[in-house]
Design a protein around this motif. Structure first.
Motif: not given
Length: 457
Positions: A189-203
């Motif tokens: 998973x590529x985290x591109x911006x701070x707003x992606x962090x919840x999605x990344x944590x779910x990942x």
């Protein structure tokens, strides 16, 4: 003279957007993304890493790595971008000098696992070539490159300072490019911006849940434990602290179950045991999320599991005795308790005989599947079914349901039969001379012959 071993990976902080730049050192489930990259590469066996970071990030990285001062880490070479976050010929020369003949180039904001790294094993990149990982038609910021290929950027960066993204694009257009498809079992998973962090944590949490073996654990327990583990990871609670708390909950469950004639007390004890089963996953989940697994953690986790189980059995014995007033409770319960202890001792003996691990989780997850290859098929099938029944996530839920319907003491007779069968099987495997096949894990297996060296995988 032996040549000095250089770094086998370049982990770069993306500089194409301000959001991507700052995201690299912001915590994700308690650990900054760039540290996650370092620790994942370390787990793969990579001994040296070059970091390409913004000047302001070097101190943050060094400070956070102090938390892992007792953990063996790869050697790190930290290089800083030239302002404003560009690559000059001098920086490029420093990178080339620090890197091995062949190396990985990975975006620090890219979450990846060992399956992705392993997909490059056996693939050799040569000269002016570059290997680029893709998921279908979608490119991933994950490359395999050579020093000579990287050297081709000298003239490109001499014209004017370039961003790392421009340099990689230039390499893809000028070098011979080989595409490596991402394996289906690999997670990324590529985290591109701070707003992606919840999605990344779910990942991250979903990756742990999907890798869980037990059906009850995967579909019920993990739904509760993973959100808690994520919170505990963010506040940096020690996995060992969680284990001790969980052990106390498990011990307390037996105390309440021992009140044999009090339905509410029995139900509370069974509920605590189910809670301990759910919480039992938290220590391992926090350890995985924050890269704090340890051999000591394996020890106390094994102690915690066994102490909770023994507390439950003792509670059932005394509760059944109070309920019936008959000595049959001590006969059935005592035999079950003795058989359970024997099973645990057989498992520990087997681990000591064949491996360097002391974790019963290793016995169930990795040892049994390998050794059963050499056993009769019917025995393997029987053990697989038995493993499902005796897994803590299953029988803790069963005990709760038995308590809910007021028939918890039936479990003593079920446990008696299961434990006696378990003694026979674990005893047979403990004294079997069949050596399990080598594992593709970090477990060391001993050869039964004293003349053979221990192989560490």
């Amino acid at each position: 003279m032996q040549m000095q071993r250089r770094n086998e990976a370049l982990l770069y902080v993306p500089s194409d957007t301000p959001e991507a730049l700052v995201t690299a050192t912001r915590p994700l489930a308690g650990v900054p993304l760039i540290i996650r990259g370092i620790m994942t590469l370390a787990q793969s066996g990579i001994k040296g890493i070059t970091l390409l970071v913004a000047p302001s990030q070097q101190k943050k990285i060094e400070t956070f790595l102090q938390r892992y001062r007792t953990t063996p880490l790869p050697s790190l070479t930290i290089l800083s971008y030239d302002e404003p976050y560009r690559m000059s010929p001098k920086l490029l020369n420093d990178m080339v000098e620090s890197l091995d003949q062949r190396f990985f180039v990975i975006n620090s904001n890219f979450l990846f696992d060992l399956h992705l790294l392993n997909s490059f094993h056996g693939l050799e990149v040569r000269g002016h070539e570059i290997m680029h990982c893709q998921e279908g038609v979608h490119p991933l910021p994950f490359f395999r490159l050579t020093r000579s290929g990287l050297n081709t950027l000298l003239s490109f960066t001499t014209e004017k300072p370039r961003s790392i993204e421009s340099c990689l694009t230039h390499l893809l257009s000028t070098l011979s490019c080989h595409v490596v498809q991402k394996p289906k079992k690999a997670d990324s998973f590529l985290v591109m911006k701070p707003e992606d962090r919840p999605i990344a944590e779910k990942f991250l949490t979903e990756s742990i849940r999907r890798a869980t073996n037990g059906i009850v654990a995967r579909w019920i327990n993990k739904r509760f434990s993973l959100p808690v583990s994520l919170l505990l990871s963010k506040i940096w609670v020690s996995p060992n602290t969680i284990t001790v708390i969980n052990m106390c909950i498990g011990l307390l469950s037996g105390v309440f179950i021992a009140h044999g004639k009090n339905y509410a007390s029995i139900l509370l004890g069974a509920s605590l045991f189910q809670l301990a089963s759910i919480a039992d996953g938290c220590d391992g989940e926090v350890a995985k999320l924050t890269f704090r697994t340890s051999r000591f953690g394996q020890y106390i986790d094994t102690i915690s599991d066994n102490a909770s189980l023994l507390s439950l059995l003792v509670g059932l014995i005394f509760g059944y005795w109070q309920y019936t007033g008959s000595s049959i409770a001590f006969i059935v319960g005592g035999t079950t308790l003795l058989a359970t202890i024997t099973i645990i001792l057989f498992q520990l003996y087997t681990l000591r005989k064949f491996t360097t691990s002391k974790s019963l989780a290793i016995y169930h997850k990795e040892f049994l599947p390998r050794i059963m290859i050499h056993q009769p098929r019917w025995l393997g099938t029987f053990i697989q079914l038995g493993k499902f029944v005796v897994m803590k996530d299953f029988f803790s839920l069963a005990i709760f349901l038995f308590a809910l319907f007021g028939i918890i003491y039936w479990w003593l007779y079920i446990a008696l039969v299961a434990s006696l069968v378990g003694v026979l099987i674990t005893g047979y495997l403990a004294f079997s001379q069949v050596m399990p096949q080598a594992l593709t894990s970090q477990v060391s297996f001993r050869k039964t012959s004293p003349s053979t060296l221990t192989t560490t995988l």
